[in-house]
Design a protein around this motif. Sequence first.
Motif, PDB file in Angstrom:
ATOM      1  N   GLY A  75      -1.693 -44.279  54.552  1.00 14.75           N
ATOM      2  CA  GLY A  75      -2.521 -44.023  55.738  1.00 14.75           C
ATOM      3  C   GLY A  75      -2.636 -42.561  56.127  1.00 14.75           C
ATOM      4  N   LYS A  76      -1.989 -41.661  55.369  1.00 15.64           N
ATOM      5  CA  LYS A  76      -2.033 -40.229  55.727  1.00 15.64           C
ATOM      6  C   LYS A  76      -3.459 -39.696  55.793  1.00 15.64           C
ATOM      7  CE  LYS A  76       0.472 -38.564  52.250  1.00 15.64           C
ATOM      8  NZ  LYS A  76       1.102 -39.712  51.606  1.00 15.64           N
ATOM      9  N   SER A  77      -4.237 -39.966  54.739  1.00 13.27           N
ATOM     10  CA  SER A  77      -5.580 -39.370  54.670  1.00 13.27           C
ATOM     11  C   SER A  77      -6.474 -39.901  55.789  1.00 13.27           C
ATOM     12  CB  SER A  77      -6.229 -39.671  53.320  1.00 13.27           C
ATOM     13  OG  SER A  77      -5.474 -39.095  52.291  1.00 13.27           O
ATOM     14  N   THR A  78      -6.392 -41.209  56.022  1.00 13.68           N
ATOM     15  CA  THR A  78      -7.216 -41.810  57.081  1.00 13.68           C
ATOM     16  C   THR A  78      -6.838 -41.224  58.441  1.00 13.68           C
ATOM     17  OG1 THR A  78      -7.478 -43.839  55.826  1.00 13.68           O
ATOM     18  CG2 THR A  78      -7.827 -43.994  58.194  1.00 13.68           C
ATOM     19  N   THR A  79      -5.535 -41.139  58.719  1.00 11.21           N
ATOM     20  CA  THR A  79      -5.081 -40.627  60.024  1.00 11.21           C
ATOM     21  C   THR A  79      -5.426 -39.152  60.173  1.00 11.21           C
ATOM     22  OG1 THR A  79      -3.296 -42.240  59.953  1.00 11.21           O
ATOM     23  CG2 THR A  79      -3.085 -40.479  61.582  1.00 11.21           C
ATOM     24  N   THR A  80      -5.311 -38.392  59.088  1.00 13.38           N
ATOM     25  CA  THR A  80      -5.666 -36.961  59.132  1.00 13.38           C
ATOM     26  C   THR A  80      -7.153 -36.808  59.450  1.00 13.38           C
ATOM     27  OG1 THR A  80      -3.950 -36.475  57.499  1.00 13.38           O
ATOM     28  CG2 THR A  80      -5.643 -34.805  57.806  1.00 13.38           C
ATOM     29  N   ALA A  81      -7.990 -37.583  58.749  1.00 16.12           N
ATOM     30  CA  ALA A  81      -9.436 -37.492  58.968  1.00 16.12           C
ATOM     31  C   ALA A  81      -9.818 -37.941  60.379  1.00 16.12           C
ATOM     32  CB  ALA A  81     -10.169 -38.337  57.934  1.00 16.12           C
ATOM     33  N   LEU A  82      -9.135 -38.972  60.873  1.00 16.30           N
ATOM     34  CA  LEU A  82      -9.428 -39.480  62.219  1.00 16.30           C
ATOM     35  C   LEU A  82      -8.988 -38.467  63.288  1.00 16.30           C
ATOM     36  CD1 LEU A  82     -10.387 -41.687  64.125  1.00 16.30           C
ATOM     37  CD2 LEU A  82      -8.228 -42.894  63.766  1.00 16.30           C
ATOM     38  N   THR A  83      -7.823 -37.858  63.085  1.00 16.55           N
ATOM     39  CA  THR A  83      -7.333 -36.832  64.035  1.00 16.55           C
ATOM     40  C   THR A  83      -8.297 -35.650  64.054  1.00 16.55           C
ATOM     41  OG1 THR A  83      -5.059 -37.514  63.546  1.00 16.55           O
ATOM     42  CG2 THR A  83      -5.345 -35.384  64.637  1.00 16.55           C
ATOM     43  N   PHE A  84      -8.726 -35.232  62.875  1.00 18.31           N
ATOM     44  CA  PHE A  84      -9.707 -34.138  62.769  1.00 18.31           C
ATOM     45  C   PHE A  84     -10.989 -34.511  63.522  1.00 18.31           C
ATOM     46  CE2 PHE A  84     -13.486 -32.654  60.360  1.00 18.31           C
ATOM     47  CZ  PHE A  84     -13.390 -31.287  60.614  1.00 18.31           C
ATOM     48  N   HIS A  85     -11.432 -35.755  63.345  1.00 19.65           N
ATOM     49  CA  HIS A  85     -12.658 -36.234  64.009  1.00 19.65           C
ATOM     50  C   HIS A  85     -12.504 -36.154  65.540  1.00 19.65           C
ATOM     51  CE1 HIS A  85     -16.265 -38.562  64.685  1.00 19.65           C
ATOM     52  NE2 HIS A  85     -15.606 -39.536  65.270  1.00 19.65           N
ATOM     53  N   ILE A  86     -11.324 -36.512  66.046  1.00 15.82           N
ATOM     54  CA  ILE A  86     -11.077 -36.441  67.503  1.00 15.82           C
ATOM     55  C   ILE A  86     -11.172 -34.992  67.986  1.00 15.82           C
ATOM     56  CG2 ILE A  86      -9.273 -36.694  69.290  1.00 15.82           C
ATOM     57  CD1 ILE A  86      -8.298 -39.213  67.736  1.00 15.82           C
ATOM     58  N   PHE A  87     -10.523 -34.071  67.270  1.00 15.79           N
ATOM     59  CA  PHE A  87     -10.513 -32.660  67.680  1.00 15.79           C
ATOM     60  C   PHE A  87     -11.914 -32.042  67.571  1.00 15.79           C
ATOM     61  CE2 PHE A  87      -5.984 -31.197  68.097  1.00 15.79           C
ATOM     62  CZ  PHE A  87      -5.421 -32.461  68.050  1.00 15.79           C
ATOM     63  N   GLU A  88     -12.635 -32.445  66.531  1.00 15.32           N
ATOM     64  CA  GLU A  88     -13.985 -31.919  66.327  1.00 15.32           C
ATOM     65  C   GLU A  88     -14.930 -32.445  67.412  1.00 15.32           C
ATOM     66  OE1 GLU A  88     -16.415 -31.006  62.286  1.00 15.32           O
ATOM     67  OE2 GLU A  88     -16.115 -33.119  62.738  1.00 15.32           O
ATOM     68  N   THR A  89     -14.799 -33.742  67.724  1.00 11.22           N
ATOM     69  CA  THR A  89     -15.627 -34.356  68.774  1.00 11.22           C
ATOM     70  C   THR A  89     -15.375 -33.671  70.121  1.00 11.22           C
ATOM     71  OG1 THR A  89     -15.561 -36.463  67.597  1.00 11.22           O
ATOM     72  CG2 THR A  89     -16.181 -36.563  69.906  1.00 11.22           C
ATOM     73  N   ALA A  90     -14.133 -33.209  70.311  1.00 13.96           N
ATOM     74  CA  ALA A  90     -13.778 -32.521  71.569  1.00 13.96           C
ATOM     75  C   ALA A  90     -14.260 -31.070  71.573  1.00 13.96           C
ATOM     76  CB  ALA A  90     -12.260 -32.566  71.762  1.00 13.96           C
ATOM     77  N   GLY A  91     -14.895 -30.635  70.469  1.00 13.01           N
ATOM     78  CA  GLY A  91     -15.466 -29.286  70.437  1.00 13.01           C
ATOM     79  C   GLY A  91     -14.469 -28.193  70.101  1.00 13.01           C
ATOM     80  N   LEU A  92     -13.313 -28.559  69.535  1.00  9.45           N
ATOM     81  CA  LEU A  92     -12.305 -27.544  69.210  1.00  9.45           C
ATOM     82  C   LEU A  92     -12.581 -26.930  67.833  1.00  9.45           C
ATOM     83  CD1 LEU A  92      -9.200 -29.555  70.473  1.00  9.45           C
ATOM     84  CD2 LEU A  92     -10.327 -27.646  71.630  1.00  9.45           C
ATOM     85  N   ASN A  93     -12.080 -25.702  67.647  1.00 11.61           N
ATOM     86  CA  ASN A  93     -12.235 -24.982  66.374  1.00 11.61           C
ATOM     87  C   ASN A  93     -11.118 -25.452  65.438  1.00 11.61           C
ATOM     88  OD1 ASN A  93     -12.770 -23.083  64.415  1.00 11.61           O
ATOM     89  ND2 ASN A  93     -11.705 -21.439  65.487  1.00 11.61           N
ATOM     90  N   VAL A  94     -11.436 -26.467  64.601  1.00 18.19           N
ATOM     91  CA  VAL A  94     -10.390 -27.191  63.868  1.00 18.19           C
ATOM     92  C   VAL A  94     -10.752 -27.305  62.387  1.00 18.19           C
ATOM     93  CG1 VAL A  94     -11.464 -29.423  64.440  1.00 18.19           C
ATOM     94  CG2 VAL A  94      -9.038 -29.365  63.831  1.00 18.19           C
ATOM     95  N   ALA A  95      -9.722 -27.382  61.531  1.00 16.58           N
ATOM     96  CA  ALA A  95      -9.944 -27.633  60.101  1.00 16.58           C
ATOM     97  C   ALA A  95      -8.999 -28.731  59.639  1.00 16.58           C
ATOM     98  CB  ALA A  95      -9.695 -26.367  59.292  1.00 16.58           C
ATOM     99  N   MET A  96      -9.462 -29.497  58.646  1.00 19.07           N
ATOM    100  CA  MET A  96      -8.653 -30.554  58.038  1.00 19.07           C
ATOM    101  C   MET A  96      -8.231 -30.044  56.661  1.00 19.07           C
ATOM    102  SD  MET A  96      -9.869 -34.457  57.365  1.00 19.07           S
ATOM    103  CE  MET A  96     -11.363 -34.092  56.461  1.00 19.07           C
ATOM    104  N   VAL A  97      -6.920 -29.919  56.442  1.00 22.63           N
ATOM    105  CA  VAL A  97      -6.436 -29.253  55.220  1.00 22.63           C
ATOM    106  C   VAL A  97      -5.236 -29.984  54.621  1.00 22.63           C
ATOM    107  CG1 VAL A  97      -7.233 -26.965  55.968  1.00 22.63           C
ATOM    108  CG2 VAL A  97      -4.925 -27.726  56.596  1.00 22.63           C
ATOM    109  N   GLY A  98      -4.727 -29.430  53.528  1.00 20.75           N
ATOM    110  CA  GLY A  98      -3.538 -30.013  52.894  1.00 20.75           C
ATOM    111  C   GLY A  98      -3.941 -30.864  51.720  1.00 20.75           C
ATOM    112  N   ASN A  99      -3.398 -32.082  51.682  1.00 21.23           N
ATOM    113  CA  ASN A  99      -3.699 -32.974  50.560  1.00 21.23           C
ATOM    114  C   ASN A  99      -5.109 -33.500  50.593  1.00 21.23           C
ATOM    115  OD1 ASN A  99      -1.394 -32.883  49.199  1.00 21.23           O
ATOM    116  ND2 ASN A  99      -0.615 -34.867  49.782  1.00 21.23           N
TER     117      ASN A  99
END
Length: 446
Positions: free
Chosen positions: A114-138
Amino acid sequence: MQKKLVILGAGESGIGAALLGKQQGYDVFVSDGGVIKDIYRQELAVNHIPFEEGHHSWDIILNTDEIVKSPGIPEKNELMKKVREMQVPVISEIELAYRFSKDKKIIAITGSNGKSTTTALTFHIFETAGLNVAMVGNIGLSYARQVATAPVDYYVVEISSFQLDDIKEFKPNVAILLNITPDHLDRYDYKMENYVASKFRIAMNQGPEDYFVYCKDDPEIIKHLEKQTIYSTTIPFTIMEPLKQGGFMANEQVNIQVNDEPVIVSMYDLALKGKHNLYNSMAAGIAGRTMDIRKEKIRESLTSFKSLEHRMEYVASVRGIDFINDSKATNVNSLWFALESMETPVVLIMGGVDKGNDYSAIRELVKEKVKAIVCLGVDNAPIREALSNDTPLMIDTRNMKDAVQAAFKHAAKGDVVLLSPACASFDLFKNYEDRGRQFKEAVREL
């Protein structure tokens, strides 16, 4: 004098580390025992970074100030034994990236599934909130490459246990531990406790101002928490009981109770279906609340997220049969989660390179939900031996087209054809992405 940095392994994480090292003024040298992909070789050349491939120059490697080791290189490797013997400092690419981004906010996510799904979902939350965010790592770009080429304010990082093994100071603001099930035990002397300890390294440098978010329903996590002191603020999530602080289920609703502003979403409105995704959604929602993202934005994100390619990805419906691509399921546990979320009869396509899988964990689910198994691999014997008594029909295939056609033939309207291999893909495919793409192509040709 310039500090010498040797990078072992020239995959995405190695190249990212090389670019960041060069940018930060290190004298960088990249060494890969195999063949470097053309795209990465060109990048090294364009950036004037010296490299070698097909062998390792031990004299250079053992006389450096520091080594960044690719997560794919096992400690049993002769070169690594020598490196440890000579006490050359070794770090992971995650550690190097952290060194030059520690003033930013870091949300780090690990777990067996579930790492990739949770990472992508967390990124989606931060992006939807308008924050300057990147999804990285694996997932996507390496953390070091992002820091070197396009730094941001928030990093959502997917991290494996191999990357955690070589951290020194890495200290995420939010560390999420989703679950721990046996995987990669060959890298941990076949001892579960070594693998668990490795996962817990994600929290080892945290302090009271940081958050450790964990699954309260995972027996391995709970067992280890009794032994290890966590110095950060702990936030659990569970589907078993209500909590004062954390994520929980009540009246078929997901509740996220963090920082005095509860987020409540009906489980039926969540974009991601299945029990395991209740956990992933809670973990991501908690991460959002620790960073004070407003509850409306979190609710909106949890209901609008589109799932990732090759992870329980809906492909098409052909004559009333749904086709789902879960090629990323490379271990038994991932397959367990996939089957557990199915509500209609399943024709299962599985198989590949078996990492010594124990299929007993899925036998009950196979009996309950699977009407046929289509084996897809060079050697299907382990699957046949383990599961042939648990399903009415088993078919052997050696390529994706045959597998999809066989599955289609034995599925009826209202059924699901699920590609969830529980095995690595290297016998017949380049990687799990290639396997997933071939599946989708074969479905479109039906």
